[in-house]
Every structure is written in structure tokens, then in C-alpha cells.
Design a protein around this motif. Structure first.
Motif, PDB file in Angstrom:
ATOM      1  N   LYS A   3       0.868  -1.178   0.000  1.00  0.00           N
ATOM      2  CA  LYS A   3       0.000   0.000   0.000  1.00  0.00           C
ATOM      3  C   LYS A   3       0.906   1.229   0.000  1.00  0.00           C
ATOM      4  O   LYS A   3       1.717   1.407   0.902  1.00  0.00           O
ATOM      5  N   ALA A   5       0.949   5.317  -0.079  1.00  0.00           N
ATOM      6  CA  ALA A   5       0.165   6.538   0.132  1.00  0.00           C
ATOM      7  C   ALA A   5       1.077   7.743  -0.051  1.00  0.00           C
ATOM      8  O   ALA A   5       2.263   7.698   0.287  1.00  0.00           O
ATOM      9  N   THR A   7       0.762  12.376  -1.028  1.00  0.00           N
ATOM     10  CA  THR A   7      -0.057  13.524  -1.390  1.00  0.00           C
ATOM     11  C   THR A   7       0.249  13.801  -2.853  1.00  0.00           C
ATOM     12  O   THR A   7       1.381  14.092  -3.209  1.00  0.00           O
ATOM     13  N   LYS A  12      -4.587  13.591  -0.727  1.00  0.00           N
ATOM     14  CA  LYS A  12      -4.076  12.328  -0.174  1.00  0.00           C
ATOM     15  C   LYS A  12      -4.610  11.177  -1.009  1.00  0.00           C
ATOM     16  O   LYS A  12      -5.821  11.083  -1.242  1.00  0.00           O
ATOM     17  N   GLN A  14      -3.892   6.777  -2.106  1.00  0.00           N
ATOM     18  CA  GLN A  14      -3.201   5.531  -1.786  1.00  0.00           C
ATOM     19  C   GLN A  14      -3.675   4.454  -2.742  1.00  0.00           C
ATOM     20  O   GLN A  14      -4.753   4.538  -3.305  1.00  0.00           O
ATOM     21  N   GLN A  31      -3.502   5.990 -10.245  1.00  0.00           N
ATOM     22  CA  GLN A  31      -4.200   7.232  -9.920  1.00  0.00           C
ATOM     23  C   GLN A  31      -4.917   7.865 -11.120  1.00  0.00           C
ATOM     24  O   GLN A  31      -5.622   8.855 -10.966  1.00  0.00           O
ATOM     25  N   ALA A  68       6.697   7.112  -0.812  1.00  0.00           N
ATOM     26  CA  ALA A  68       5.569   6.994   0.115  1.00  0.00           C
ATOM     27  C   ALA A  68       5.607   8.155   1.098  1.00  0.00           C
ATOM     28  O   ALA A  68       6.680   8.542   1.579  1.00  0.00           O
ATOM     29  N   ASP A  69       4.455   8.721   1.347  1.00  0.00           N
ATOM     30  CA  ASP A  69       4.278   9.849   2.260  1.00  0.00           C
ATOM     31  C   ASP A  69       4.879  11.156   1.756  1.00  0.00           C
ATOM     32  O   ASP A  69       4.928  12.137   2.482  1.00  0.00           O
TER      33      ASP A  69
END
Length: 162
Positions: A3, A5, A7, A12, A14, A31, A68-69
Motif C-alpha cells: 500500500k 500513500a 499527497t 491524499k 493511496q 491514480q 511513500a508519504d
């Protein structure tokens, strides 16, 4: 499956993706944002440039899990409220595109370049900074003209704001 995730363009997001999923494929396939192009699969052309935490990167060189993040901005994330970003508007006004395939990467590279150099951009610097971006249609003249015009406009906007 992992997974991932992040921005993306201020939102946000994921998705579950294979560990080997490149950022460019995460953006396009997971996406649904197709402005970032896959041009060469060898990180030579620059069509896949996006911003990660404010810096231009070739999204075909990073795994999605590596960012990620992070804060990721694509060409779709530049316009605000229906108004084109000054670089996008300059590319349109100065005919800085032909087929349009390289355009998203050129625009994202230009935004990063202007952010780093501000009003100190001249033709030589712009051409040097574009070395990692290939356009097969043009002689780069209108691309350089568009970037210079956007740089001058954004610099003027910054001075006016002060």
C-alpha cells in the motif's frame, strides 16, 4: 502488494501496487493521471518529470514505494482554479510545443528551474538545464523563449508581492 500513500497534487491518495511499480506507472495507472508521459523507459527523455517534495525528478527512475508519504506534483497539479500556471501559459503563448509529448516534462522541469534560478535565467542556463529533456519536434527555440518569458513574469510577480 504494497500500500503506497502520498499527497498527489494536494490530495491524499493511496493504492495497493506491486513492489516494483515505478512512480510514473503509479501516477498513470493507479491514480489515473495521464499527463505524466512514459517516453523512453531509460530515463533519457524527461517526459516523465514530476516534482517530489518540491524537486524535479524523473518518475521512471523511482519506485512508487520510495516516495511513500511524499508530496508529488504532476503537470495536472500546476493550474489553480482553472487558471494555467505561468509556465503553462507561456508555453501556450510562445508556441513552446508541437506534438506535446515532451511538454509535461518540459513544463515541470521549467517550473523547477525557475524556482531554483529565479530571475537569473538566461538562454544558456535554460538550454543547459534542459539537457535531460528531449524534444523530437522542435529546435527548442520556442521552448527556451517560453521558459524565459515565464521566468521574467514570475520574477515580476514576486517583486510586486514584496
Amino acid at each position: 502488494m504494497t500500500k503506497v500513500a502520498m499527497t498527489l497534487n494536494g490530495k491524499k491518495v493511496q493504492a495497493d501496487v506491486e513492489d516494483r511499480t515505478l512512480l510514473v506507472h503509479y501516477i498513470r495507472e493507479a491514480q489515473g493521471l495521464t499527463g505524466t508521459h512514459v517516453g523512453c523507459d531509460t530515463s533519457q527523455c524527461g517526459a516523465c518529470v514530476v516534482h517530489v517534495n518540491g524537486k524535479a525528478v524523473k518518475s521512471c527512475t523511482l519506485l512508487a514505494a520510495q516516495v511513500a508519504d511524499a508530496e508529488v506534483v504532476t503537470v495536472e497539479g500546476l493550474a489553480k482554479g482553472g487558471e494555467l500556471h505561468p509556465v503553462q501559459a507561456a508555453f501556450r503563448e510562445h508556441h513552446g510545443l508541437q506534438c506535446g509529448f515532451c511538454t509535461p516534462g518540459m513544463i515541470m522541469t521549467a517550473v523547477d528551474m525557475i524556482n531554483r534560478y529565479d530571475a537569473n535565467l538566461d538562454e544558456k542556463t535554460i538550454r543547459h538545464e534542459l539537457e535531460g529533456n528531449i524534444c523530437r519536434c522542435t529546435g527548442y527555440q520556442n521552448i527556451v523563449k517560453a521558459i524565459k518569458a515565464a521566468s521574467d513574469q514570475m520574477s515580476g510577480m514576486k517583486i510586486a508581492a514584496e
